[in-house]
Design a protein around this motif. Sequence first.
Motif, PDB file in Angstrom:
ATOM      1  N   LEU A 145     -58.682 170.924  -2.043  1.00 36.27           N
ATOM      2  CA  LEU A 145     -57.676 171.335  -2.311  1.00 36.27           C
ATOM      3  C   LEU A 145     -57.379 172.732  -2.214  1.00 36.27           C
ATOM      4  O   LEU A 145     -56.037 173.076  -1.617  1.00 36.27           O
ATOM      5  CB  LEU A 145     -57.270 170.964  -4.103  1.00 36.27           C
ATOM      6  CG  LEU A 145     -55.814 170.905  -4.435  1.00 36.27           C
ATOM      7  CD1 LEU A 145     -54.971 169.920  -3.482  1.00 36.27           C
ATOM      8  CD2 LEU A 145     -55.646 170.535  -5.524  1.00 36.27           C
ATOM      9  N   ASP A 146     -58.438 173.589  -2.582  1.00 35.12           N
ATOM     10  CA  ASP A 146     -58.149 175.179  -2.245  1.00 35.12           C
ATOM     11  C   ASP A 146     -58.000 175.441  -0.785  1.00 35.12           C
ATOM     12  O   ASP A 146     -57.110 176.043  -0.321  1.00 35.12           O
ATOM     13  CB  ASP A 146     -59.238 175.841  -2.852  1.00 35.12           C
ATOM     14  CG  ASP A 146     -59.286 175.901  -4.336  1.00 35.12           C
ATOM     15  OD1 ASP A 146     -58.144 175.825  -5.056  1.00 35.12           O
ATOM     16  OD2 ASP A 146     -60.272 175.971  -4.938  1.00 35.12           O
ATOM     17  N   ASP A 147     -58.878 174.619   0.018  1.00 39.09           N
ATOM     18  CA  ASP A 147     -58.944 174.706   1.478  1.00 39.09           C
ATOM     19  C   ASP A 147     -57.404 174.475   2.040  1.00 39.09           C
ATOM     20  O   ASP A 147     -56.794 175.010   3.201  1.00 39.09           O
ATOM     21  CB  ASP A 147     -59.844 173.791   2.010  1.00 39.09           C
ATOM     22  CG  ASP A 147     -61.290 174.672   1.900  1.00 39.09           C
ATOM     23  OD1 ASP A 147     -61.354 175.743   1.452  1.00 39.09           O
ATOM     24  OD2 ASP A 147     -62.373 174.004   2.065  1.00 39.09           O
ATOM     25  N   LEU A 148     -56.801 173.444   1.602  1.00 36.98           N
ATOM     26  CA  LEU A 148     -55.460 172.886   1.726  1.00 36.98           C
ATOM     27  C   LEU A 148     -54.562 174.276   1.578  1.00 36.98           C
ATOM     28  O   LEU A 148     -53.627 174.175   2.653  1.00 36.98           O
ATOM     29  CB  LEU A 148     -54.921 171.679   1.145  1.00 36.98           C
ATOM     30  CG  LEU A 148     -55.243 170.144   1.733  1.00 36.98           C
ATOM     31  CD1 LEU A 148     -54.742 169.117   0.839  1.00 36.98           C
ATOM     32  CD2 LEU A 148     -54.756 170.016   3.135  1.00 36.98           C
ATOM     33  N   GLU A 149     -54.641 174.627   0.293  1.00 38.35           N
ATOM     34  CA  GLU A 149     -53.665 175.786   0.234  1.00 38.35           C
ATOM     35  C   GLU A 149     -53.937 176.986   0.939  1.00 38.35           C
ATOM     36  O   GLU A 149     -52.842 177.663   1.300  1.00 38.35           O
ATOM     37  CB  GLU A 149     -53.750 176.274  -1.247  1.00 38.35           C
ATOM     38  CG  GLU A 149     -53.111 174.974  -2.079  1.00 38.35           C
ATOM     39  CD  GLU A 149     -53.295 175.409  -3.749  1.00 38.35           C
ATOM     40  OE1 GLU A 149     -53.828 176.590  -3.957  1.00 38.35           O
ATOM     41  OE2 GLU A 149     -53.216 174.558  -4.400  1.00 38.35           O
ATOM     42  N   ASP A 150     -55.099 177.244   1.397  1.00 36.47           N
ATOM     43  CA  ASP A 150     -55.667 178.474   1.808  1.00 36.47           C
ATOM     44  C   ASP A 150     -55.237 178.228   3.712  1.00 36.47           C
ATOM     45  O   ASP A 150     -55.535 179.054   4.426  1.00 36.47           O
ATOM     46  CB  ASP A 150     -56.873 178.914   1.805  1.00 36.47           C
ATOM     47  CG  ASP A 150     -56.913 179.490   0.266  1.00 36.47           C
ATOM     48  OD1 ASP A 150     -55.922 179.620  -0.194  1.00 36.47           O
ATOM     49  OD2 ASP A 150     -58.282 179.283  -0.106  1.00 36.47           O
ATOM     50  N   ARG A 151     -55.365 176.918   3.932  1.00 38.76           N
ATOM     51  CA  ARG A 151     -55.114 176.257   5.486  1.00 38.76           C
ATOM     52  C   ARG A 151     -56.258 176.767   6.183  1.00 38.76           C
ATOM     53  O   ARG A 151     -56.385 177.089   7.287  1.00 38.76           O
ATOM     54  CB  ARG A 151     -53.871 177.158   6.090  1.00 38.76           C
ATOM     55  CG  ARG A 151     -52.670 177.102   5.284  1.00 38.76           C
ATOM     56  CD  ARG A 151     -51.519 177.860   6.090  1.00 38.76           C
ATOM     57  NE  ARG A 151     -50.963 177.078   7.156  1.00 38.76           N
ATOM     58  CZ  ARG A 151     -50.458 175.931   7.107  1.00 38.76           C
ATOM     59  NH1 ARG A 151     -49.742 175.699   6.043  1.00 38.76           N
ATOM     60  NH2 ARG A 151     -49.904 175.370   8.196  1.00 38.76           N
ATOM     61  N   ILE A 152     -57.403 176.195   5.335  1.00 34.71           N
ATOM     62  CA  ILE A 152     -58.810 176.352   6.090  1.00 34.71           C
ATOM     63  C   ILE A 152     -59.331 174.891   6.657  1.00 34.71           C
ATOM     64  O   ILE A 152     -59.510 173.995   5.820  1.00 34.71           O
ATOM     65  CB  ILE A 152     -59.825 177.087   5.127  1.00 34.71           C
ATOM     66  CG1 ILE A 152     -59.441 178.468   5.230  1.00 34.71           C
ATOM     67  CG2 ILE A 152     -61.325 176.928   5.437  1.00 34.71           C
ATOM     68  CD1 ILE A 152     -60.064 179.184   4.087  1.00 34.71           C
ATOM     69  N   ILE A 153     -60.126 174.922   7.707  1.00 38.62           N
ATOM     70  CA  ILE A 153     -61.026 173.696   8.064  1.00 38.62           C
ATOM     71  C   ILE A 153     -62.241 174.179   7.797  1.00 38.62           C
ATOM     72  O   ILE A 153     -62.921 174.930   8.192  1.00 38.62           O
ATOM     73  CB  ILE A 153     -60.774 173.236   9.490  1.00 38.62           C
ATOM     74  CG1 ILE A 153     -59.191 173.052  10.089  1.00 38.62           C
ATOM     75  CG2 ILE A 153     -61.683 172.142  10.097  1.00 38.62           C
ATOM     76  CD1 ILE A 153     -58.567 171.743   9.252  1.00 38.62           C
TER      77      ILE A 153
END
Length: 471
Positions: A145-153
């Motif tokens: 979820l944090d990666d989605l918010e930070d736009r990270i793969i």
Amino acid sequence: MELKEHFTEKIFRLISETADELGLECYVVGGYVRDIFLHRPSKDIDVVVVGSGIDIAQALGKRLGKGAHVSVFKNFGTAQVKYHDMEVEFVGARKESYSHDSRKPVVEDGTLEDDQNRRDFTINALAVCLNQARYGELVDPFGGLDDLEDRIIRTPLDPDITFSDDPLRMMRCIRFATQLNFYIEDETFDALERNRERIQIISRERIADELNKILLSPVPSKGFVDLDRCGLLELIFPELVALQGVEVKNGRGHKDNFYHTLEVVDNIARVSNDLWLRWATLLHDIGKPRTKRWEPKAGWTFHNHNYIGERMIPDIFRRMKLPMNEKMKYVQKLVGLHMRPIVIADEEVTDSAVRRLLFEAGDDIDDLMLLCEADITSKNEARKQRFLDNFKLVRQKLKDLEEKDRIRNFQPPVDGAEIMQVFGLEPCREIGTLKSAIKDAILDGVIPNEHDAAYAFLLQKAAEMGLKPKQ
């Protein structure tokens, strides 16, 4: 975000009741959950069951009744339920182990944790429980979820293991980053570079499928730059890498044709979602490395790069397992013709030149014009505007001449059969000569595209060749 509100449809409630009756844990996982947070619509639902996914699917099919269709794939331990416009895939939770020469894993039953560990990226490892006691609860062990918010793969576990186990995930990594406009986390990107040679065990069809998805993204250049940076591009598409670089001689250089091509692809992506037009755009300058020459007066030249590129396309399509049918021929045609409107626009826009362009491009003329307009990437704004203004003239002339002369998909008003009948000829070279003369006369505006005018021209031309109509 209250996740329960995204699982109010009848099918989720029935899955929940079915799972509880069978005493099995079940979770919606992967793309469906990810897309809720990205506010993207999704109809494909993946459900992981701690136990038998097939048992739940069959029991659910009975509950849904007439509108449901259940397909069971025993060899894979999976089942699919289709209900109206929704598809639900059921699979038992599993853990996987891989051998070095295959992306097909050895599979064992596992826990939800095992199943999330085997997922490709953290944003695809999100799970939402459907059991009544925990309905709508998010299970996110890797900070997806944090990666989605930070736009990270990022991969859930060690990226070297993730990519070495299934090297197709390297293509998927870049594809997701391109589609979603996300950033590939540094350790994950470094692992792409280290494991790039592993792509050799992946079938060309699977690679082409990912390339197509990258090409269909809003800004395809992002994916091709990432493929190049990590070294995958030279392994899967060496002809594109060959476009790179700028050579300077006597103070004169040429543009970097790789980055020019990507700019043109991004331009076309703004005006068309057609996959094969995007392929034609990606390949429009593919013949330039083979045709590059230094000429003291002219500087760097790429004479006939369009025709060389056209001839290269069948080999590229064959190797990449792209379709060897009318799609390939369409791409060939656009690559072969892409210089023609530019030459016309750069000189005086004559009726004859536009007729011939319309004759050769046929129904693909509009796509060809889109490609040519996208190809104007000059940083000299005045020069760029002059070309675009001239293209407007070409487009108007195409419209006017099409209405007047009906050249698109042109069929000669006097055909070979009629010529043979008029002159009492068997098939011979003279028939081809006469047909070509009629075609050229129409395209050059000497005669209108009408039978009587073409017939009169035929008699005149035949007389010059010493042919007389039979009595």
